[in-house]
Design a protein around this motif. Structure first.
Motif, PDB file in Angstrom:
ATOM      1  N   CYS A  88       0.801  -1.233   0.000  1.00 19.44           N
ATOM      2  CA  CYS A  88       0.000   0.000   0.000  1.00 19.44           C
ATOM      3  C   CYS A  88       0.834   1.284   0.000  1.00 19.44           C
ATOM      4  CB  CYS A  88      -0.997   0.039   1.158  1.00 19.44           C
ATOM      5  SG  CYS A  88      -2.408  -1.028   0.849  1.00 19.44           S
ATOM      6  N   LYS A  89       2.147   1.163  -0.161  1.00 24.63           N
ATOM      7  CA  LYS A  89       2.954   2.381  -0.234  1.00 24.63           C
ATOM      8  C   LYS A  89       2.894   2.926  -1.654  1.00 24.63           C
ATOM      9  CE  LYS A  89       4.425   2.391   3.992  1.00 24.63           C
ATOM     10  NZ  LYS A  89       5.258   1.362   4.594  1.00 24.63           N
ATOM     11  N   PHE A  90       3.295   4.162  -1.801  1.00 23.02           N
ATOM     12  CA  PHE A  90       3.257   4.841  -3.101  1.00 23.02           C
ATOM     13  C   PHE A  90       3.964   4.012  -4.178  1.00 23.02           C
ATOM     14  CE2 PHE A  90       4.978   8.410  -5.860  1.00 23.02           C
ATOM     15  CZ  PHE A  90       3.774   8.621  -6.506  1.00 23.02           C
TER      16      PHE A  90
ATOM     17  N   VAL B 297      -0.415  -3.890  -3.982  1.00 20.77           N
ATOM     18  CA  VAL B 297      -1.591  -3.041  -3.809  1.00 20.77           C
ATOM     19  C   VAL B 297      -2.489  -3.667  -2.743  1.00 20.77           C
ATOM     20  CG1 VAL B 297      -3.543  -2.114  -5.128  1.00 20.77           C
ATOM     21  CG2 VAL B 297      -1.333  -2.371  -6.229  1.00 20.77           C
ATOM     22  N   GLY B 298      -3.430  -2.890  -2.236  1.00 20.59           N
ATOM     23  CA  GLY B 298      -4.329  -3.370  -1.184  1.00 20.59           C
ATOM     24  C   GLY B 298      -5.388  -4.373  -1.611  1.00 20.59           C
TER      25      GLY B 298
ATOM     26  N   ALA C 178      -4.663   3.595  -2.374  1.00 23.52           N
ATOM     27  CA  ALA C 178      -3.729   2.477  -2.196  1.00 23.52           C
ATOM     28  C   ALA C 178      -4.402   1.130  -2.405  1.00 23.52           C
ATOM     29  CB  ALA C 178      -3.102   2.538  -0.802  1.00 23.52           C
TER      30      ALA C 178
ATOM     31  N   THR D 122      -0.715   3.660  -7.570  1.00 24.33           N
ATOM     32  CA  THR D 122      -1.393   3.574  -6.285  1.00 24.33           C
ATOM     33  C   THR D 122      -0.597   4.306  -5.206  1.00 24.33           C
ATOM     34  OG1 THR D 122      -0.324   1.434  -6.011  1.00 24.33           O
ATOM     35  CG2 THR D 122      -2.585   1.394  -6.757  1.00 24.33           C
TER      36      THR D 122
ATOM     37  N   GLU E 262      -0.559  11.705  -2.791  1.00 24.77           N
ATOM     38  CA  GLU E 262       0.595  11.240  -3.572  1.00 24.77           C
ATOM     39  C   GLU E 262       0.229  11.091  -5.052  1.00 24.77           C
ATOM     40  OE1 GLU E 262       3.028   8.592  -0.227  1.00 24.77           O
ATOM     41  OE2 GLU E 262       1.295   7.727  -1.234  1.00 24.77           O
TER      42      GLU E 262
END
Ligand SMILES: Cc1ncc(C[n+]2csc(CCOP(=O)(O)OP(=O)(O)O)c2C)c(N)n1
Ligand SMILES: [Mg+2]
Lengths: 281, 317
Positions: A96-98, A103-104, B119, B290, B295
């Motif tokens: 879930c980080k940039f 991905v989540g 995200a 994501t 961001e």
């Protein structure tokens, strides 16, 4: 066939999976905690005992397929796939980080994942399609999909259920993570899916119930499939949402939720005790 | 002056749930219909206070919209609330036939819209909704920018007898200035005035556009910022007025550049023979990256600095 692991070894793995998934949820500061903990034992038995898949076999057309329809429980899937060697576990520090590919919800960018899921009510149709292709090609892989009990409200499940029975897809196995909770509370209070077994039976499915947090019971049940000739199988896996962490167990609000530092320490402590108890057996 | 000096309000989502509470208290015909989405819609207190006015259909968005249309046809004032990504994708046929074509006064409320669930991946993004709904006759599309516009939009929807789609995110939004404290569906709001360049933005991109205008002001460039909260019907007069007055126009949206606010404005300007430097800022037709909403906004240039750069480039400066 010789089993690769003993029940005890798999039970130890479940504790480790739970610890890992909590660790990465804590690092990501987001995650679907309760449902990941409820289906951990199911994923454990699937990947370590049932599915004919591995990183080497992942491009083999005859591999078994696993489609996670309840995509939100992605953390347990990621952790189990890492343990199978699909990617290094340390990759999960980026969940879930940039711009992370972790991905989540399940995405095919991640090695080992068959299908992009996350919108509920897609997995059973996709799985029925893959199972139908196997029938057409006369190959004998099986297709497994994990559904949530709240997810059963999506009408597409029932469209797929009807069609899968019509095409006699006895190579299709749906596993219901029957933890009796969804986001808003108990399934039966939100919009009751019951009786689930009779509904699927009426649709032409073979239905089996099992303790979905019991490694030995899960292992037994998967050996019996297909339990009825020419019928798709539904395994109703009775689970506890938040399984393994006392204060998360059977509590709707832990559907998504990140433990505080204190809660995290408590949870890890409980899981460590479970580990110690197992290895002293 | 930057956005820090603006007063930060609440999430538009919270204004929505508070306003709906108020309305429900006065009118027992107001119903919220949810698909296991009352938590995400901040409607848990609503359900506790008005249990008879909350209809839960389970995780079943198609059913949600069909049931909402049925309830509306029988005289209920219905707010169907679900994450925008599922509401406008899964239930699109119900929206087209049961709500829009059948002209049922349902208010479709798309929560956690755009990349609010940044995200969680593409399944949870709604960057297509304006495009698909613009192609459907008889549904208004309203994307409020801040708390004021959100409250006004909910009030207007409750008094209307036509289908409407509202969407907003879950992040706290700054309270924006505007030249007139007035809100009307179909009439754009002017956030600030300027003659050199205009930003026509909607929803949660109005705030960064305003921030860009402040930065440009510091450099002696006058930027007008418009909150085009209603995408359908589009406020043609406002767009023509701005394009006549300013040297260049930039549209900004939390949506795919295909089929959204930008293309709606471009089409109008072309047909009005207003050929001025023009740029659409939004999400390109690629797999969206994501991360958090902020961001992702920064990455695609939807920030004060990013939009300022787009403006300077468009003005050849
Ligand atoms: C189409 C769709 N609608 C809504 C959601 C949002 N959502 C994610 S998880 C969830 C609840 C799922 O409950 P259940 O199926 O029981 O899963 P579990 O208890 O195993 O976590 C909801 C409503 C979604 N992901 N997809
Ligand atoms: Mg459940």
């Amino acid at each position: 066939m010789m089993q690769k692991y003993t029940d005890l070894e798999l039970q130890v793995k479940s504790v480790n999976y739970r610890k890992s998934l909590l660790k990465y949820i804590k690092m990501a500061n987001t995650g679907h905690t309760g449902g990941s903990l409820s289906c951990t034992d199911i994923l454990n038995v699937l990947y370590n005992d049932v599915l004919n898949v591995s990183p080497e076999k992942f491009s083999d057309k005859n591999r078994d397929r696993y489609i996670q329809s309840k995509g939100h429980s992605v953390e347990s899937l990621y952790v189990v796939l890492a343990d199978q060697g699909f990617f290094p576990e340390s990759d999960l520090e980026t969940i879930c980080k940039f711009q992370s590919k972790y991905v989540g919800h399940p995405t095919r960018k991640v090695n080992g994942i068959e299908f992009n899921t996350g919108a509920l009510g897609h997995g059973l149709s996709i799985s029925a399609g893959i199972a139908l292709a196997a029938k057409k090609d006369n190959v004998d892989y099986k297709v497994y999909t994990l559904l949530g009990d709240g997810e059963l409200a999506e009408g597409s499940n029932w469209e797929a259920a009807m069609m899968a029975a019509h095409y006699k897809l006895d190579n299709l196995v749906a596993i219901l993570d029957h933890n009796t909770l969804q986001i808003s509370g108990r399934n039966r209070d939100v919009c009751s899916p019951y009786p689930i077994d009779e509904k699927f039976e009426a649709f032409g499915w073979s239905v089996i119930s099992v303790d979905g947090n019991s490694i030995p019971e899960l292992r037994e049940v998967f050996k019996k499939i297909p339990s009825e000739h020419e019928k798709p199988t539904l395994i109703i896996a009775n689970t506890v949402k938040g399984k393994g962490v006392s204060f998360m167990e059977d509590v709707a609000k832990w559907h998504h939720g990140v433990p505080s530092d204190e809660q995290y320490a408590l949870a890890m402590n409980e899981l460590d005790h479970q580990y110690e108890k197992l290895i002293s057996m | 002056m930057t956005l820090q000096t603006l007063n930060i309000g609440k999430a538009n989502l919270e204004i929505f749930s508070a306003t709906l509470m108020e309305l429900a208290e006065k009118d027992r015909n107001i119903l919220a219909v949810t698909s296991d989405s009352r938590g995400s819609g901040k409607l848990v207190p609503f359900g506790v206070k008005f249990p008879d006015q909350l209809v839960e259909v389970g995780i079943a968005e198609q059913n949600l919209v069909g049931v909402a249309a049925g309830l509306a046809s029988a005289g209920k004032k219905v707010f169907a609330v679900s994450p925008a990504c599922f509401l406008t994708t899964r239930s699109l046929e119900q929206i087209k036939n049961d709500v829009a074509y059948s002209n049922q006064p349902v208010t479709l409320v798309g929560i956690s819209a755009g990349v609010s669930y940044g995200a969680l991946g593409s399944t949870h993004h709604s960057l297509h909704d304006v495009a698909v709904l613009r192609a459907i006759n008889n549904i208004r599309i309203v994307i409020p920018a801040d708390n004021f516009e959100t409250r006004e939009a909910i009030l207007a929807a409750s008094e209307s007898n036509k289908p409407i789609y509202l969407k907003f995110g879950k992040k706290a939004m700054p309270n924006l200035p505007r030249t007139q404290e007035k809100f009307e569906i179909g009439k754009a709001s002017t956030i600030c005035e300027g003659d050199d360049i205009a930003f026509i933005a909607c929803g949660e991109t109005v705030a960064p556009a305003y921030e860009a205008a402040r930065i440009l002001e510091g450099r002696g460039i006058g930027a007008e910022v418009i909150s085009m909260h209603t995408i359908n019907p589009l406020d043609k007069e406002a767009i023509i007025r701005i394009a006549t007055k300013c040297k260049a126009v930039i549209t900004v949206e939390e949506h795919c550049v295909n089929g959204g606010l930008g293309e709606a404005c471009a089409s109008l300007l072309m047909q009005e023979k207003l050929f001025i430097p023009f740029k659409i800022v939004g999400f390109p037709d690629e797999e969206t990256i994501t991360g958090s909403q902020t961001e992702i906004f920064n990455y695609y240039g939807i920030s004060g600095e990013g939009l300022c750069q787009s403006a300077l480039k468009l003005l050849d400066m």
